[in-house]
Design an enzyme around this catalytic site. Sequence first.
Site, PDB file in Angstrom:
ATOM      1  N   LYS A 177       0.849  -1.196   0.000  1.00  0.00           N
ATOM      2  CA  LYS A 177       0.000   0.000   0.000  1.00  0.00           C
ATOM      3  C   LYS A 177       0.885   1.247   0.000  1.00  0.00           C
ATOM      4  O   LYS A 177       1.440   1.638   1.008  1.00  0.00           O
ATOM      5  CB  LYS A 177      -0.914   0.032   1.229  1.00  0.00           C
ATOM      6  CG  LYS A 177      -2.031   1.046   1.028  1.00  0.00           C
ATOM      7  CD  LYS A 177      -2.422   1.811   2.263  1.00  0.00           C
ATOM      8  CE  LYS A 177      -1.622   3.003   2.608  1.00  0.00           C
ATOM      9  NZ  LYS A 177      -1.630   4.125   1.661  1.00  0.00           N
ATOM     10  N   GLY A 230       7.321   5.299   7.521  1.00  0.00           N
ATOM     11  CA  GLY A 230       6.520   6.514   7.596  1.00  0.00           C
ATOM     12  C   GLY A 230       6.820   7.258   8.878  1.00  0.00           C
ATOM     13  O   GLY A 230       7.881   7.077   9.477  1.00  0.00           O
ATOM     14  N   GLU A 233       4.606   9.000  14.391  1.00  0.00           N
ATOM     15  CA  GLU A 233       3.220   9.099  14.887  1.00  0.00           C
ATOM     16  C   GLU A 233       2.367   7.928  14.354  1.00  0.00           C
ATOM     17  O   GLU A 233       1.697   7.240  15.135  1.00  0.00           O
ATOM     18  CB  GLU A 233       2.677  10.435  14.363  1.00  0.00           C
ATOM     19  CG  GLU A 233       1.357  10.854  14.885  1.00  0.00           C
ATOM     20  CD  GLU A 233       0.832  12.052  14.064  1.00  0.00           C
ATOM     21  OE1 GLU A 233       1.605  12.665  13.291  1.00  0.00           O
ATOM     22  OE2 GLU A 233      -0.363  12.334  14.195  1.00  0.00           O
ATOM     23  N   GLY A 235       3.560   5.164  13.033  1.00  0.00           N
ATOM     24  CA  GLY A 235       4.214   3.938  13.502  1.00  0.00           C
ATOM     25  C   GLY A 235       3.635   3.494  14.847  1.00  0.00           C
ATOM     26  O   GLY A 235       3.380   2.302  15.075  1.00  0.00           O
ATOM     27  N   GLU A 252      10.031   1.673  10.178  1.00  0.00           N
ATOM     28  CA  GLU A 252      11.092   2.615   9.814  1.00  0.00           C
ATOM     29  C   GLU A 252      10.464   3.994   9.901  1.00  0.00           C
ATOM     30  O   GLU A 252       9.649   4.352   9.052  1.00  0.00           O
ATOM     31  CB  GLU A 252      11.584   2.356   8.381  1.00  0.00           C
ATOM     32  CG  GLU A 252      12.207   0.994   8.155  1.00  0.00           C
ATOM     33  CD  GLU A 252      13.542   0.835   8.833  1.00  0.00           C
ATOM     34  OE1 GLU A 252      14.107   1.838   9.326  1.00  0.00           O
ATOM     35  OE2 GLU A 252      14.035  -0.304   8.890  1.00  0.00           O
ATOM     36  N   CYS A 286      14.090  10.884   5.676  1.00  0.00           N
ATOM     37  CA  CYS A 286      14.010  10.504   7.090  1.00  0.00           C
ATOM     38  C   CYS A 286      15.363  10.609   7.781  1.00  0.00           C
ATOM     39  O   CYS A 286      15.449  10.961   8.946  1.00  0.00           O
ATOM     40  CB  CYS A 286      13.480   9.087   7.195  1.00  0.00           C
ATOM     41  SG  CYS A 286      14.366   7.927   6.162  1.00  0.00           S
ATOM     42  N   GLU A 383      10.615  16.755  13.714  1.00  0.00           N
ATOM     43  CA  GLU A 383      10.911  16.477  12.304  1.00  0.00           C
ATOM     44  C   GLU A 383      10.114  17.445  11.426  1.00  0.00           C
ATOM     45  O   GLU A 383       8.880  17.426  11.443  1.00  0.00           O
ATOM     46  CB  GLU A 383      10.521  15.029  11.989  1.00  0.00           C
ATOM     47  CG  GLU A 383      11.015  14.586  10.639  1.00  0.00           C
ATOM     48  CD  GLU A 383      10.631  13.150  10.326  1.00  0.00           C
ATOM     49  OE1 GLU A 383       9.493  12.765  10.594  1.00  0.00           O
ATOM     50  OE2 GLU A 383      11.486  12.430   9.785  1.00  0.00           O
TER      51      GLU A 383
HETATM   52  P1  NAD Z   1       2.880   8.773   7.099  1.00  0.00           P
HETATM   53  O1  NAD Z   1       3.223   8.118   8.379  1.00  0.00           O
HETATM   54  O2  NAD Z   1       1.875   9.838   7.104  1.00  0.00           O
HETATM   55  O3  NAD Z   1       2.359   7.684   6.048  1.00  0.00           O
HETATM   56  C1  NAD Z   1       3.132   6.574   5.693  1.00  0.00           C
HETATM   57  C2  NAD Z   1       2.219   5.495   5.135  1.00  0.00           C
HETATM   58  O4  NAD Z   1       1.342   5.052   6.171  1.00  0.00           O
HETATM   59  C3  NAD Z   1       1.320   5.961   3.995  1.00  0.00           C
HETATM   60  O5  NAD Z   1       1.184   4.928   3.054  1.00  0.00           O
HETATM   61  C4  NAD Z   1       0.009   6.221   4.693  1.00  0.00           C
HETATM   62  O6  NAD Z   1      -1.105   6.141   3.833  1.00  0.00           O
HETATM   63  C5  NAD Z   1      -0.005   5.107   5.715  1.00  0.00           C
HETATM   64  N1  NAD Z   1      -0.861   5.330   6.877  1.00  0.00           N
HETATM   65  C6  NAD Z   1      -1.287   6.512   7.394  1.00  0.00           C
HETATM   66  N2  NAD Z   1      -2.056   6.290   8.474  1.00  0.00           N
HETATM   67  C7  NAD Z   1      -2.107   4.945   8.650  1.00  0.00           C
HETATM   68  C8  NAD Z   1      -2.737   4.097   9.612  1.00  0.00           C
HETATM   69  N3  NAD Z   1      -3.458   4.593  10.615  1.00  0.00           N
HETATM   70  N4  NAD Z   1      -2.580   2.772   9.505  1.00  0.00           N
HETATM   71  C9  NAD Z   1      -1.812   2.247   8.506  1.00  0.00           C
HETATM   72  N5  NAD Z   1      -1.215   3.002   7.561  1.00  0.00           N
HETATM   73  C10 NAD Z   1      -1.358   4.333   7.639  1.00  0.00           C
HETATM   74  O7  NAD Z   1       4.276   9.242   6.497  1.00  0.00           O
HETATM   75  P2  NAD Z   1       4.536  10.095   5.176  1.00  0.00           P
HETATM   76  O8  NAD Z   1       4.051  11.476   5.470  1.00  0.00           O
HETATM   77  O9  NAD Z   1       4.007   9.381   3.988  1.00  0.00           O
HETATM   78  O10 NAD Z   1       6.131  10.072   5.078  1.00  0.00           O
HETATM   79  C11 NAD Z   1       6.931  10.901   5.814  1.00  0.00           C
HETATM   80  C12 NAD Z   1       7.412  10.220   7.073  1.00  0.00           C
HETATM   81  O11 NAD Z   1       8.044   8.999   6.746  1.00  0.00           O
HETATM   82  C13 NAD Z   1       8.466  11.014   7.812  1.00  0.00           C
HETATM   83  O12 NAD Z   1       8.209  10.992   9.188  1.00  0.00           O
HETATM   84  C14 NAD Z   1       9.764  10.286   7.511  1.00  0.00           C
HETATM   85  O13 NAD Z   1      10.765  10.463   8.457  1.00  0.00           O
HETATM   86  C15 NAD Z   1       9.287   8.890   7.435  1.00  0.00           C
HETATM   87  N6  NAD Z   1      10.213   8.064   6.658  1.00  0.00           N
HETATM   88  C16 NAD Z   1      11.016   7.186   7.310  1.00  0.00           C
HETATM   89  C17 NAD Z   1      11.959   6.423   6.609  1.00  0.00           C
HETATM   90  C18 NAD Z   1      12.847   5.432   7.304  1.00  0.00           C
HETATM   91  O14 NAD Z   1      13.420   4.586   6.632  1.00  0.00           O
HETATM   92  N7  NAD Z   1      12.991   5.474   8.603  1.00  0.00           N
HETATM   93  C19 NAD Z   1      12.061   6.577   5.239  1.00  0.00           C
HETATM   94  C20 NAD Z   1      11.229   7.486   4.594  1.00  0.00           C
HETATM   95  C21 NAD Z   1      10.310   8.222   5.324  1.00  0.00           C
END
Ligand code: NAD
Length: 496
Positions: A177, A230, A233, A235, A252, A286, A383
């Site tokens: 997804k 992602g 929060e 996570g 991650e 990230c 962040e």
């Molecule tokens: P996000 O957490 O908003 O979303 C990430 C994914 O989770 C998306 O596909 C989203 O649709 C899904 N999602 C949202 N709510 C959900 C829920 N309740 N249950 C299951 N899935 C859900 O993150 P983003 O805004 O897409 O990306 C930016 C974030 O990602 C930043 O915090 C960044 O640091 C982090 N990130 C981390 C890494 C790493 O390897 N550590 C790499 C890239 C990005």
Amino acid sequence: MEKYLLYINGEFRESGDKQTFSAVNPATEEVIAEVSKATVEDARDAADAARNAFDSGVWSDLPREERSRILKQVVDKINENAKRLTELEVMDSGSTIKKAGEDVFLSAKSLNYYSKMAAADLNEDVEGLSKAGVSKNIIRREPIGVCALITPWNFPLKMAIWKLGPALAAGNTVILKPAMETSVTACELARLINETDMPKGVVNIITGAGSVIGTELVKNLKVDKVGFTGSTEVGKIIMKNAADNLKKLTLECGGKSANIVLDDADIDMSVDGAIYAGFYHQGQCCEGGTRLLVSEKIYDEFVDKLKNKIRKMTIGDPMDKKTDVGPVINKKQFDSVMNYIKIGKEEGAEILTGGNKAGDKGYYIEPTVFINAGNNMRISQEEIFGPVVTLIKFKDDDDAVKIANDSIYGLGGAVWSGNDERALKVANRLRTGTVWINEYHLLSDRAPFGGYKQSGIGREFGLDGLKEYTEAKHIHIDEIKDRTKKFWYGTVVPKD
Ligand code: NAD
């Protein structure tokens, strides 16, 4: 206008209620495609398809070499379509073409690595586990089952591949997804996978809202593991929602990494490194070097050179090879980053460069550096995920380590120094998953990547990354054939 469908059980279909959402180009604010918006029922269908495919053994029971061959077919498809995928990634995510080209290349490279790993025998025969060699012991690495792979918008294709590669190599079936902001290349990947010998139901790709279909996948009892990249929060929400069947998790999450410039660093190189660390992909990384820690002994010269170099950066059309800075992903992110710039000023930090919107169209923000900032400020602790770097002065190596570790995150970071031994001493003391010395952002297929503290759980890449998608099973085969033997239980008792 291109319309992308859901990919479930080897078939392309509209969402149950025929709803779609628009993919928007962040550089032009124009719609580039319509994408199906899956319902909870669609997510359940995808979980059912992945479950049936796993339980039938169409993938997990294949000879390892066969799984490897099919994954290599996907690698070849990505390479054959690299130009199209790169251009779509630029339009869908606002990545500069330099970054998107690299992402597609590295996606193919990572999947190639995992296609080879798929053929490797990870099972082990362990000698000497029992008394006097009277048993044989095997440790088998088995797939976990059905994996939901949930990815963010900053490295769309690459993040999808980082998860698909190890999950499939280990013999799992998956539901991918992608983020709603950037679903296009994942949908293209579905089309490419469909042209290979991948059995039906092994890879399912569904698009839509994380709060709806992401939640369903995380709670669905047919799913055994969630691989998530992602925000911290989300996570945390996933960890809670995954509890009902104790799903395995790889998380991650976010970061606020310290990029440390020691007093003996090559100043020109570390200035270039700081720009690369902080502003690559408009700071939407990230592991980005968003806290720039600079020794007070070189501070003035460093700041002067940094200011001059940032002013020479080219902001503009991400499709142009000369562009260094493209737009941020969308209006919401633009507003959030601009709000952090306001917060930084209110907290008393001073703008060295940037601080403003750039251009009339698209979500562009000037590369922004705050100076005279403290590590306790919100701009140092939270962040921002945009082109904003907080520069903090430090006294000596101990002070730098203390500031670097004063964060809820622990994902990346770097040390710039002319002395590897000294830099290594600092690197060893940093509570973070990756540290570069005189480099930044460079990850290897073979080295683990992941977070300490609230940056995550588990590792991606390499053998560690592959093992995250396996269960370890110990089989003990007793080799004493004498039926009068004593069992171990009760043979060791304290003497009276
Ligand atoms: P996000 O957490 O908003 O979303 C990430 C994914 O989770 C998306 O596909 C989203 O649709 C899904 N999602 C949202 N709510 C959900 C829920 N309740 N249950 C299951 N899935 C859900 O993150 P983003 O805004 O897409 O990306 C930016 C974030 O990602 C930043 O915090 C960044 O640091 C982090 N990130 C981390 C890494 C790493 O390897 N550590 C790499 C890239 C990005």
